[in-house]
Design a protein around this motif. Structure first.
Motif, mmCIF file in Angstrom:
data_model
loop_
_atom_site.group_PDB
_atom_site.id
_atom_site.type_symbol
_atom_site.label_atom_id
_atom_site.label_comp_id
_atom_site.label_asym_id
_atom_site.label_seq_id
_atom_site.Cartn_x
_atom_site.Cartn_y
_atom_site.Cartn_z
ATOM 1 N N PHE A 55 0.836 -1.197 0.000
ATOM 2 C CA PHE A 55 0.000 0.000 0.000
ATOM 3 C C PHE A 55 0.867 1.241 0.000
ATOM 4 N N VAL A 56 0.489 2.178 -0.843
ATOM 5 C CA VAL A 56 1.184 3.451 -0.987
ATOM 6 C C VAL A 56 0.145 4.553 -0.770
ATOM 7 N N TYR A 57 0.435 5.472 0.154
ATOM 8 C CA TYR A 57 -0.536 6.492 0.529
ATOM 9 C C TYR A 57 -0.097 7.867 0.034
ATOM 10 N N VAL A 58 -1.050 8.564 -0.550
ATOM 11 C CA VAL A 58 -0.821 9.942 -0.989
ATOM 12 C C VAL A 58 -1.623 10.854 -0.060
ATOM 13 N N PRO A 59 -0.964 11.579 0.857
ATOM 14 C CA PRO A 59 -1.695 12.474 1.769
ATOM 15 C C PRO A 59 -2.230 13.693 1.010
ATOM 16 N N ILE A 91 -7.114 1.268 -5.952
ATOM 17 C CA ILE A 91 -7.221 2.593 -5.346
ATOM 18 C C ILE A 91 -8.370 2.644 -4.349
ATOM 19 N N GLY A 92 -8.223 3.500 -3.341
ATOM 20 C CA GLY A 92 -9.260 3.727 -2.345
ATOM 21 C C GLY A 92 -9.002 5.042 -1.627
ATOM 22 N N LEU A 93 -9.762 5.286 -0.551
ATOM 23 C CA LEU A 93 -9.700 6.583 0.120
ATOM 24 C C LEU A 93 -9.929 6.430 1.619
ATOM 25 N N PHE A 94 -9.120 7.164 2.394
ATOM 26 C CA PHE A 94 -9.289 7.264 3.846
ATOM 27 C C PHE A 94 -9.414 8.742 4.208
ATOM 28 N N ASN A 95 -10.255 9.037 5.190
ATOM 29 C CA ASN A 95 -10.474 10.437 5.553
ATOM 30 C C ASN A 95 -9.509 10.900 6.632
ATOM 31 N N GLU A 100 -4.796 3.971 9.953
ATOM 32 C CA GLU A 100 -4.423 2.876 10.850
ATOM 33 C C GLU A 100 -5.213 1.620 10.541
ATOM 34 N N LEU A 101 -4.568 0.479 10.757
ATOM 35 C CA LEU A 101 -5.216 -0.799 10.536
ATOM 36 C C LEU A 101 -6.445 -0.899 11.431
ATOM 37 N N GLY A 102 -7.559 -1.286 10.843
ATOM 38 C CA GLY A 102 -8.835 -1.293 11.547
ATOM 39 C C GLY A 102 -9.858 -0.455 10.819
ATOM 40 N N GLY A 103 -9.382 0.562 10.078
ATOM 41 C CA GLY A 103 -10.253 1.272 9.152
ATOM 42 C C GLY A 103 -11.091 2.386 9.729
ATOM 43 N N ARG A 104 -10.643 3.034 10.824
ATOM 44 C CA ARG A 104 -11.428 4.150 11.369
ATOM 45 C C ARG A 104 -11.652 5.229 10.314
ATOM 46 N N GLY A 105 -10.659 5.435 9.455
ATOM 47 C CA GLY A 105 -10.777 6.475 8.446
ATOM 48 C C GLY A 105 -11.265 5.987 7.093
ATOM 49 N N PHE A 106 -11.702 4.758 6.982
ATOM 50 C CA PHE A 106 -12.071 4.194 5.683
ATOM 51 C C PHE A 106 -13.248 4.945 5.066
ATOM 52 N N THR A 137 -6.001 15.858 7.053
ATOM 53 C CA THR A 137 -5.197 15.103 6.094
ATOM 54 C C THR A 137 -5.923 13.832 5.697
ATOM 55 N N TRP A 138 -6.392 13.800 4.459
ATOM 56 C CA TRP A 138 -6.972 12.594 3.891
ATOM 57 C C TRP A 138 -5.863 11.820 3.174
ATOM 58 N N HIS A 139 -6.152 10.567 2.819
ATOM 59 C CA HIS A 139 -5.149 9.758 2.117
ATOM 60 C C HIS A 139 -5.798 8.999 0.970
ATOM 61 N N ILE A 140 -5.234 9.163 -0.209
ATOM 62 C CA ILE A 140 -5.562 8.279 -1.316
ATOM 63 C C ILE A 140 -4.699 7.032 -1.147
ATOM 64 N N ALA A 141 -5.339 5.874 -1.129
ATOM 65 C CA ALA A 141 -4.626 4.609 -0.934
ATOM 66 C C ALA A 141 -4.431 3.923 -2.273
ATOM 67 N N LEU A 142 -3.189 3.685 -2.617
ATOM 68 C CA LEU A 142 -2.857 2.947 -3.830
ATOM 69 C C LEU A 142 -2.418 1.535 -3.455
ATOM 70 N N GLY A 143 -2.889 0.571 -4.201
ATOM 71 C CA GLY A 143 -2.479 -0.811 -3.979
ATOM 72 C C GLY A 143 -1.827 -1.373 -5.218
ATOM 73 N N PRO A 144 -0.493 -1.290 -5.319
ATOM 74 C CA PRO A 144 0.184 -1.881 -6.488
ATOM 75 C C PRO A 144 0.136 -3.401 -6.409
#
Length: 503
Positions: A55-59, A91-95, A100-106, A137-144
């Protein structure tokens, strides 16, 4: 339009989320809303090398006053040598609540099914969850998922629209009970995909096709998102129970969360070596769901199950059209039954079957799990599955009745134990309808001990076989189509969970 470049994977930080190493790139910033209400856009580009983290995150710094976030992305797909994997980027998005693992920001995941998405308070792209767009700070989640030898070059376009936010909708979920027929056999398909992940079916199409397939219940199981949960209510009815869940799609196998509480999200960002699966299996159970490893011997990348079966409530051994990996899964499951007998355990893992339908011509309800339950309700269906009171059939045209009885009126059905002495004669009886020219096989802890002649073209027949508990610790039935050629068995038409024999 303003642009930022992430040259290679420079300007980065490596951090740990749960147990998995991830990569965080440079932050993308936007001006405040003071300058107006129109959309503002940033574009970032970069290249990920082979061996990149999962996983690669773009803040993305989201200022106050934003009403919508929209993301579009592309990546290159160069030609690669035969036998080498090309590029695939999820690709996905966290707010602002974080990654963090668990997905509070999913806030959503579309995997590789979409090239763009949006979220705002009142609506979101399927796969994503509507709700307030807060500053932070949101994060775009990339999954290569796979990276070609040349690397994976990507371009992400982020657009923020400023303005007043609309009111977030209050979710409405389907009821946990349908009309039902009291204690009866109910047919269901617990592994399905719609446009809310990588399927092409709409929810309305799934419900219509499920009814046409003679199903009584289905389970929502989108990849790595619960976003469909709040959209199923209008498609449920007295004749169709809709359970809510997720297909937790890790890099080391997939697991169906079956019948969880509405709105339950289960994280998938870990591998077997991270020793985190038990935590999320327990979360599924706390949310009232069952843990069902899916297609454990599938050959697609990341599909083969590597977490073991210690946390499983059932296992999906037949997935879609019957193929060689299902035959391997069936044999592996039978080995688990033998191990439970050998170790003297009374606990065992029941088997299931589901269609894993995504789009036409995938057949919803092929196969289907037929469950003996006290009612057509979430709790009763789950209890029947957990107890193994079920069989799997290729369609609603095929029905089975499978019992074992002793000499003094003792009687047991699928998933039950016939409590008789070791040398007591036992009669095993299978009644079949809807299986023309199929052959019945009776399988025990010693292997296949009985094979019938082909059933008549009417598809209806009865098979009886006599044994003792000392000879067979359990008996299960398989109904198979005629083999095309050679000694290999034909494809399954149906199979049962076992009846156990002995004290």
């Amino acid at each position: 339009m303003c642009e930022d470049d992430h040259a290679g994977i420079g300007r980065r930080a490596v951090f740990v989320t749960g147990a998995a190493t991830a990569l965080t790139l440079a932050t993308v910033s936007f001006a405040s809303a003071a300058g107006g209400t129109g959309p503002r856009t940033r574009t970032v580009r970069g290249t990920l090398p082979p061996g990149s983290p999962d996983f690669v995150y773009v803040p993305v710094e989201v200022p106050r006053g934003v009403r919508e976030i929209r993301v579009a992305y592309t990546y290159d797909r160069p030609t690669v040598p035969a036998g080498t994997q090309g590029n695939a980027l999820d690709i996905g998005l966290f707010n602002e609540r974080g990654t963090e693992l668990g997905g509070r920001g999913f806030r959503g995941w579309s995997g590789g099914a979409r090239t763009e998405f949006f979220v705002r308070a009142d609506a979101a792209t399927p796969g994503y969850v509507p709700g307030p767009v807060r500053a932070g700070t949101w994060h775009i989640a990339l999954g290569p998922y796979t990276v070609a030898p040349q690397g994976l070059s990507y371009e992400i376009t982020i657009t923020l629209t400023y303005g007043e936010q609309d009111e977030a909708p209050r979710p409405v979920y389907p009821p946990e009970r349908a009309r039902g027929r009291g204690r009866a056999w109910y047919r269901g398909d617990c592994h399905l995909h719609s446009e809310y992940s990588d399927g092409r079916y709409t929810l309305a199409e799934i419900a219509e096709l499920a009814r046409a397939a003679g199903l009584d219940f289905i389970n929502s199981s989108e990849h790595n998102t619960h976003s469909a949960h709040a959209h199923w209510a209008e498609h449920a009815g007295d004749d169709l129970l809709i359970l809510l869940g997720e297909e937790v799609t890790t890099r080391n196998g997939h697991v169906v969360a079956l019948g969880t509480d509405p709105g339950t999200f289960v994280d998938w960002r870990y591998r077997a070596r991270d020793n985190r699966f038990g935590r999320f299996a327990r979360q599924i159970r706390r949310a009232g769901g069952l843990v069902v490893p899916a297609h454990p011997h599938a050959t697609c990348i990341g599909c083969n199950w590597k977490f073991g079966f210690g946390e499983a409530d059932a296992v999906e051994v037949w997935n879609g059209a019957y193929t060689p990996d299902d035959e391997v899964a069936l044999a592996d499951w039978d080995g688990m039954l033998v191990a439970s007998v050998r170790d003297g355990r009374r606990d065992w893992i029941p088997a299931m079957g589901s269609s894993d339908s995504h789009r036409s011509p995938d057949v919803i309800g092929r196969p289907q799990t037929v469950v003996l339950a006290d009612d057509l309700s979430r709790e009763a269906i789950q209890e029947g599955i957990r107890a193994g009171r079920s069989y799997v059939a290729e369609s609603s045209k095929l029905s089975l009745s499978f019992t074992a009885s002793g000499g003094r009126g003792e009687h047991a059905g699928i998933g039950e134990r016939l409590r008789v002495d070791a040398d007591t004669p036992v009669t095993v009886r299978l009644e079949v309808t809807g299986a023309p020219r199929c052959t019945v096989r009776l399988v025990t802890d010693q292997g296949v001990l009985f094979t019938s002649d082909p059933l008549p073209v009417s598809g209806t027949g009865t098979v009886e076989w006599r044994t003792t508990a000392s000879y067979a610790a359990y008996v299960r039935a398989e109904v198979r189509h005629e083999a095309a050629a050679g000694p290999l068995p034909g494809a399954l038409a149906a199979f049962t969970n076992p009846v156990f024999l002995g004290r």
